[in-house]
Design a protein around this motif. Structure first.
Motif, PDB file in Angstrom:
ATOM      1  N   ALA A 153       0.865  -1.188   0.000  1.00 45.11           N
ATOM      2  CA  ALA A 153       0.000   0.000   0.000  1.00 45.11           C
ATOM      3  C   ALA A 153       0.899   1.235   0.000  1.00 45.11           C
ATOM      4  O   ALA A 153       2.002   1.211   0.559  1.00 45.11           O
ATOM      5  N   TYR A 154       0.428   2.296  -0.626  1.00 43.82           N
ATOM      6  CA  TYR A 154       1.270   3.486  -0.740  1.00 43.82           C
ATOM      7  C   TYR A 154       0.433   4.756  -0.683  1.00 43.82           C
ATOM      8  O   TYR A 154      -0.732   4.775  -1.047  1.00 43.82           O
ATOM      9  N   GLY A 155       1.080   5.813  -0.225  1.00 45.09           N
ATOM     10  CA  GLY A 155       0.533   7.156  -0.283  1.00 45.09           C
ATOM     11  C   GLY A 155       1.397   7.969  -1.222  1.00 45.09           C
ATOM     12  O   GLY A 155       2.593   8.140  -0.982  1.00 45.09           O
ATOM     13  N   SER A 156       0.805   8.430  -2.318  1.00 45.59           N
ATOM     14  CA  SER A 156       1.559   9.127  -3.359  1.00 45.59           C
ATOM     15  C   SER A 156       0.726  10.283  -3.880  1.00 45.59           C
ATOM     16  O   SER A 156      -0.454  10.105  -4.181  1.00 45.59           O
ATOM     17  N   THR A 157       1.320  11.435  -3.996  1.00 45.03           N
ATOM     18  CA  THR A 157       0.602  12.600  -4.512  1.00 45.03           C
ATOM     19  C   THR A 157       0.830  12.772  -6.010  1.00 45.03           C
ATOM     20  O   THR A 157      -0.101  13.020  -6.766  1.00 45.03           O
ATOM     21  N   TYR A 158       2.072  12.638  -6.459  1.00 40.67           N
ATOM     22  CA  TYR A 158       2.406  12.908  -7.851  1.00 40.67           C
ATOM     23  C   TYR A 158       2.704  11.648  -8.664  1.00 40.67           C
ATOM     24  O   TYR A 158       3.002  11.739  -9.836  1.00 40.67           O
ATOM     25  N   GLY A 159       2.655  10.473  -8.015  1.00 33.82           N
ATOM     26  CA  GLY A 159       2.844   9.222  -8.741  1.00 33.82           C
ATOM     27  C   GLY A 159       4.210   8.577  -8.581  1.00 33.82           C
ATOM     28  O   GLY A 159       4.388   7.408  -8.927  1.00 33.82           O
ATOM     29  N   SER A 160       5.183   9.291  -8.068  1.00 33.69           N
ATOM     30  CA  SER A 160       6.525   8.744  -7.917  1.00 33.69           C
ATOM     31  C   SER A 160       6.555   7.584  -6.919  1.00 33.69           C
ATOM     32  O   SER A 160       7.168   6.538  -7.179  1.00 33.69           O
ATOM     33  N   THR A 161       5.898   7.748  -5.798  1.00 31.73           N
ATOM     34  CA  THR A 161       5.883   6.688  -4.782  1.00 31.73           C
ATOM     35  C   THR A 161       5.047   5.508  -5.264  1.00 31.73           C
ATOM     36  O   THR A 161       5.362   4.355  -4.949  1.00 31.73           O
ATOM     37  N   ALA A 162       4.016   5.759  -6.051  1.00 22.92           N
ATOM     38  CA  ALA A 162       3.233   4.663  -6.637  1.00 22.92           C
ATOM     39  C   ALA A 162       4.121   3.797  -7.527  1.00 22.92           C
ATOM     40  O   ALA A 162       4.026   2.563  -7.503  1.00 22.92           O
ATOM     41  N   GLU A 163       5.008   4.423  -8.299  1.00 21.69           N
ATOM     42  CA  GLU A 163       5.932   3.658  -9.140  1.00 21.69           C
ATOM     43  C   GLU A 163       6.890   2.831  -8.289  1.00 21.69           C
ATOM     44  O   GLU A 163       7.190   1.677  -8.616  1.00 21.69           O
ATOM     45  N   LEU A 164       7.359   3.396  -7.180  1.00 22.38           N
ATOM     46  CA  LEU A 164       8.214   2.628  -6.275  1.00 22.38           C
ATOM     47  C   LEU A 164       7.449   1.434  -5.711  1.00 22.38           C
ATOM     48  O   LEU A 164       7.989   0.330  -5.616  1.00 22.38           O
ATOM     49  N   ALA A 165       6.187   1.652  -5.338  1.00 28.09           N
ATOM     50  CA  ALA A 165       5.367   0.572  -4.776  1.00 28.09           C
ATOM     51  C   ALA A 165       5.185  -0.552  -5.799  1.00 28.09           C
ATOM     52  O   ALA A 165       5.247  -1.744  -5.444  1.00 28.09           O
ATOM     53  N   PHE A 176      15.526  10.848  -8.451  1.00 25.54           N
ATOM     54  CA  PHE A 176      16.623  10.275  -7.678  1.00 25.54           C
ATOM     55  C   PHE A 176      16.306   8.857  -7.214  1.00 25.54           C
ATOM     56  O   PHE A 176      16.931   8.347  -6.300  1.00 25.54           O
ATOM     57  N   ARG A 177      15.336   8.224  -7.880  1.00 26.43           N
ATOM     58  CA  ARG A 177      14.975   6.851  -7.523  1.00 26.43           C
ATOM     59  C   ARG A 177      15.949   5.882  -8.176  1.00 26.43           C
ATOM     60  O   ARG A 177      16.362   6.074  -9.306  1.00 26.43           O
ATOM     61  N   ASP A 178      16.277   4.813  -7.452  1.00 26.13           N
ATOM     62  CA  ASP A 178      17.133   3.752  -7.981  1.00 26.13           C
ATOM     63  C   ASP A 178      16.314   2.466  -7.924  1.00 26.13           C
ATOM     64  O   ASP A 178      16.210   1.824  -6.883  1.00 26.13           O
ATOM     65  N   PHE A 179      15.711   2.108  -9.041  1.00 27.94           N
ATOM     66  CA  PHE A 179      14.789   0.979  -9.063  1.00 27.94           C
ATOM     67  C   PHE A 179      15.478  -0.361  -8.806  1.00 27.94           C
ATOM     68  O   PHE A 179      14.844  -1.283  -8.306  1.00 27.94           O
ATOM     69  N   GLU A 180      16.762  -0.464  -9.110  1.00 27.49           N
ATOM     70  CA  GLU A 180      17.491  -1.698  -8.783  1.00 27.49           C
ATOM     71  C   GLU A 180      17.602  -1.865  -7.277  1.00 27.49           C
ATOM     72  O   GLU A 180      17.447  -2.972  -6.752  1.00 27.49           O
TER      73      GLU A 180
END
Length: 170
Positions: A8-20, A145-149
């Motif tokens: 579950a995630y809380g995201s305003t602009y979508g960046s955290t949703a992509e991390l989730a 600044f996200r590092d998906f790996e």
């Protein structure tokens, strides 16, 4: 294991949703069943055997939907294996060192008996709404600044721990 983990995630602009979604993919890679959902739409934790909860950080606080989720489901969360993640720094600091959670998230992790917390780099670009977001981007402090790996590796470590927990129960 046939039970389902919730990311579950809380995201305003979508960046955290992509991390989730990346966390969910990392959990699935080890064979877990996973649902990835926005924190504001989850009403019941009964179907889930574990939870990963993430929130975007704004001024040292989690995004509103993540905070509300934690409050609304606190009784269930203390009984489930729980991991937390934050996304936020708009610089390379999260890639350079372990960033502890801000005090409000640290208290939440303690109250909910979270098994771990990690902070990932954030992302903010010119598409973001809001006066403050536009000012940050205009000042040159935006970027991705996200590092998906790193996110995927963390998710796989969570999955291994979860699988280890369930094998001890079985």
């Amino acid at each position: 294991m046939t039970s389902t983990a919730l990311v579950a995630y809380g995201s305003t602009y979508g960046s955290t949703a992509e991390l989730a979604r990346t966390v969910g993919d990392g959990l699935r890679k080890t064979g877990l069943l996973v649902e990835v959902r926005s924190a504001d739409v989850v009403r019941d934790l009964t179907p889930y055997s574990a939870v990963v909860l993430g929130g975007a950080l704004y001024s040292g606080r989690w995004q509103r939907d993540a905070r509300r989720f934690a409050r609304r489901h606190r009784r269930a969360l203390v009984r489930l294996p729980l991991w937390l993640f934050s996304s936020g720094p708009l610089d390379s600091s999260a890639a350079e060192r372990d960033i502890p959670p801000p005090p409000s998230v640290r208290r939440l992790a303690h109250r909910l008996h979270a098994r771990g917390h990690v902070t990932f780099g954030g992302s903010l670009d010119e598409r973001a709404d809001g006066w403050v977001a536009r000012k940050i981007v205009a000042s040159g402090k935006g970027g991705d600044f996200r590092d998906f790996e790193v996110v995927a590796a963390w998710a796989e470590s969570v999955a291994r721990e979860l699988l280890s927990l369930t094998s001890r129960i079985d």
